[in-house]
Design a protein around this motif. Structure first.
Motif, mmCIF file in Angstrom:
data_model
loop_
_atom_site.group_PDB
_atom_site.id
_atom_site.type_symbol
_atom_site.label_atom_id
_atom_site.label_comp_id
_atom_site.label_asym_id
_atom_site.label_seq_id
_atom_site.Cartn_x
_atom_site.Cartn_y
_atom_site.Cartn_z
ATOM 1 N N GLN A 5 67.471 55.685 38.083
ATOM 2 C CA GLN A 5 66.409 55.734 39.083
ATOM 3 C C GLN A 5 65.779 54.356 39.202
ATOM 4 O OE1 GLN A 5 63.732 58.708 37.535
ATOM 5 N NE2 GLN A 5 64.531 60.219 38.976
ATOM 6 N N ILE A 6 65.465 53.978 40.409
ATOM 7 C CA ILE A 6 64.688 52.764 40.627
ATOM 8 C C ILE A 6 63.227 53.179 40.498
ATOM 9 C CG2 ILE A 6 64.042 50.988 42.277
ATOM 10 C CD1 ILE A 6 66.893 51.256 43.429
ATOM 11 N N ILE A 7 62.512 52.559 39.575
ATOM 12 C CA ILE A 7 61.146 52.994 39.278
ATOM 13 C C ILE A 7 60.076 52.019 39.756
ATOM 14 C CG2 ILE A 7 61.851 54.435 37.349
ATOM 15 C CD1 ILE A 7 60.861 52.123 35.503
ATOM 16 N N GLY A 8 60.471 50.937 40.358
ATOM 17 C CA GLY A 8 59.486 49.983 40.854
ATOM 18 C C GLY A 8 60.158 48.692 41.264
ATOM 19 N N ARG A 10 59.234 44.205 41.647
ATOM 20 C CA ARG A 10 58.347 43.056 41.546
ATOM 21 C C ARG A 10 58.817 42.031 42.561
ATOM 22 N NH1 ARG A 10 57.930 41.830 35.043
ATOM 23 N NH2 ARG A 10 57.125 43.880 34.474
ATOM 24 N N HIS A 11 57.870 41.415 43.205
ATOM 25 C CA HIS A 11 58.201 40.294 44.074
ATOM 26 C C HIS A 11 58.132 39.033 43.227
ATOM 27 C CE1 HIS A 11 57.977 42.724 47.713
ATOM 28 N NE2 HIS A 11 56.950 43.318 47.148
ATOM 29 N N VAL A 12 59.024 38.095 43.479
ATOM 30 C CA VAL A 12 59.050 36.831 42.756
ATOM 31 C C VAL A 12 58.827 35.724 43.773
ATOM 32 C CG1 VAL A 12 60.383 35.310 41.256
ATOM 33 C CG2 VAL A 12 60.668 37.804 41.081
ATOM 34 N N LEU A 13 57.761 34.935 43.575
ATOM 35 C CA LEU A 13 57.390 33.903 44.532
ATOM 36 C C LEU A 13 57.324 32.541 43.862
ATOM 37 C CD1 LEU A 13 54.442 35.678 46.395
ATOM 38 C CD2 LEU A 13 56.836 35.513 47.093
ATOM 39 N N ALA A 14 57.842 31.545 44.547
ATOM 40 C CA ALA A 14 57.698 30.164 44.108
ATOM 41 C C ALA A 14 56.348 29.647 44.594
ATOM 42 C CB ALA A 14 58.825 29.314 44.673
ATOM 43 N N VAL A 15 55.588 29.051 43.693
ATOM 44 C CA VAL A 15 54.292 28.471 44.029
ATOM 45 C C VAL A 15 54.260 27.029 43.540
ATOM 46 C CG1 VAL A 15 53.121 30.708 43.972
ATOM 47 C CG2 VAL A 15 53.156 29.306 41.906
ATOM 48 N N GLN A 16 53.470 26.202 44.197
ATOM 49 C CA GLN A 16 53.451 24.789 43.823
ATOM 50 C C GLN A 16 52.432 24.481 42.735
ATOM 51 O OE1 GLN A 16 53.431 22.830 47.729
ATOM 52 N NE2 GLN A 16 55.600 22.468 47.345
ATOM 53 N N TYR A 25 45.119 34.866 43.644
ATOM 54 C CA TYR A 25 45.461 36.289 43.591
ATOM 55 C C TYR A 25 44.369 37.107 42.900
ATOM 56 C CZ TYR A 25 50.039 35.922 45.689
ATOM 57 O OH TYR A 25 51.057 35.744 46.584
ATOM 58 N N ILE A 26 43.720 36.539 41.898
ATOM 59 C CA ILE A 26 42.651 37.250 41.186
ATOM 60 C C ILE A 26 41.367 37.250 42.011
ATOM 61 C CG2 ILE A 26 41.150 37.156 39.156
ATOM 62 C CD1 ILE A 26 43.637 36.133 37.590
ATOM 63 N N ASP A 27 40.907 36.072 42.403
ATOM 64 C CA ASP A 27 39.592 35.935 43.033
ATOM 65 C C ASP A 27 39.545 36.423 44.478
ATOM 66 O OD1 ASP A 27 38.756 34.799 40.647
ATOM 67 O OD2 ASP A 27 38.979 32.733 41.379
ATOM 68 N N GLN A 28 40.614 36.231 45.226
ATOM 69 C CA GLN A 28 40.564 36.574 46.639
ATOM 70 C C GLN A 28 41.299 37.867 46.985
ATOM 71 O OE1 GLN A 28 41.145 32.147 47.903
ATOM 72 N NE2 GLN A 28 40.176 33.242 49.598
ATOM 73 N N LEU A 29 42.362 38.183 46.249
ATOM 74 C CA LEU A 29 43.122 39.391 46.581
ATOM 75 C C LEU A 29 42.892 40.547 45.608
ATOM 76 C CD1 LEU A 29 46.552 37.899 47.738
ATOM 77 C CD2 LEU A 29 44.485 38.352 49.084
ATOM 78 N N GLY A 30 42.112 40.334 44.547
ATOM 79 C CA GLY A 30 41.756 41.430 43.655
ATOM 80 C C GLY A 30 42.817 41.824 42.649
ATOM 81 N N PHE A 31 43.774 40.961 42.379
ATOM 82 C CA PHE A 31 44.803 41.233 41.373
ATOM 83 C C PHE A 31 44.245 40.942 39.981
ATOM 84 C CE2 PHE A 31 47.381 41.235 45.061
ATOM 85 C CZ PHE A 31 48.641 41.725 44.751
ATOM 86 N N SER A 32 44.958 41.402 38.964
ATOM 87 C CA SER A 32 44.645 41.092 37.568
ATOM 88 C C SER A 32 45.826 40.347 36.975
ATOM 89 C CB SER A 32 44.424 42.367 36.755
ATOM 90 O OG SER A 32 43.319 43.074 37.255
ATOM 91 N N ASP A 46 47.023 47.625 41.427
ATOM 92 C CA ASP A 46 47.516 48.987 41.607
ATOM 93 C C ASP A 46 49.015 49.016 41.320
ATOM 94 O OD1 ASP A 46 44.887 49.836 42.274
ATOM 95 O OD2 ASP A 46 45.196 49.156 44.332
ATOM 96 N N SER A 47 49.848 49.391 42.285
ATOM 97 C CA SER A 47 51.278 49.525 41.996
ATOM 98 C C SER A 47 52.121 48.342 42.483
ATOM 99 C CB SER A 47 51.814 50.825 42.601
ATOM 100 O OG SER A 47 51.700 50.782 44.006
ATOM 101 N N ILE A 48 51.491 47.229 42.839
ATOM 102 C CA ILE A 48 52.243 46.051 43.292
ATOM 103 C C ILE A 48 52.149 44.953 42.225
ATOM 104 C CG2 ILE A 48 50.337 45.118 44.663
ATOM 105 C CD1 ILE A 48 53.851 44.822 45.860
ATOM 106 N N SER A 49 53.305 44.440 41.831
ATOM 107 C CA SER A 49 53.379 43.348 40.865
ATOM 108 C C SER A 49 54.043 42.151 41.525
ATOM 109 C CB SER A 49 54.210 43.745 39.644
ATOM 110 O OG SER A 49 53.609 44.809 38.961
#
Length: 124
Positions: A5-8, A10-16, A25-32, A46-49
């Motif tokens: 089963q595929i259970i989730g 994750r997106h992988v992004l290159a950042v500079q 991501y923490i301060d403006q988008l509310g991620f931890s 929530d359910s997005i990593s």
């Protein structure tokens, strides 16, 4: 034989600049922040990593134009999320609108130029 089963995902992004992107991501988008190691971090809401990998010398997402879209994230209470992002000075690519295909949605652009669409399915 069991069936995998595929259970989730994750997106992988290159950042500079990893530190700046984590803070965004923490301060403006509310991620931890889940974890951080040399050159990498995992942020979650929530359910997005999203895994952020520092690639200082690579082409930025800003330079990829339409190819900088990487996710359509389905949410509940899209109006509240839009209000939260407005309060946090997030840059919008498209404003909150109800679409003919039964979604209420908006798009943002991160500090690295990645674009994310957020949408809520409407019940007809």
């Amino acid at each position: 034989m069991s069936i995998a089963q595929i259970i989730g995902s994750r997106h992988v992004l290159a950042v500079q600049n990893l530190h700046a992107s984590i803070n965004y991501y923490i301060d403006q988008l509310g991620f931890s922040l889940v974890w951080q190691i040399e050159g990498w971090a995992l942020v979650q809401r929530d359910s997005i990593s999203i895994m952020l990998g520092e690639c200082q010398d690579d082409i930025s997402a800003h330079e990829t134009n339409n190819h900088s879209y990487f996710a359509y994230i389905e949410v509940t209470d899209i109006d509240s999320l839009h209000q939260e992002f407005t309060h946090n000075n997030v840059e919008f690519v498209s404003q909150l609108a109800t679409k003919d295909w039964g979604q209420r949605e908006f798009a943002i652009k991160t500090i690295d130029g990645h674009r994310i669409m957020f949408g809520q399915e409407l019940l007809f």
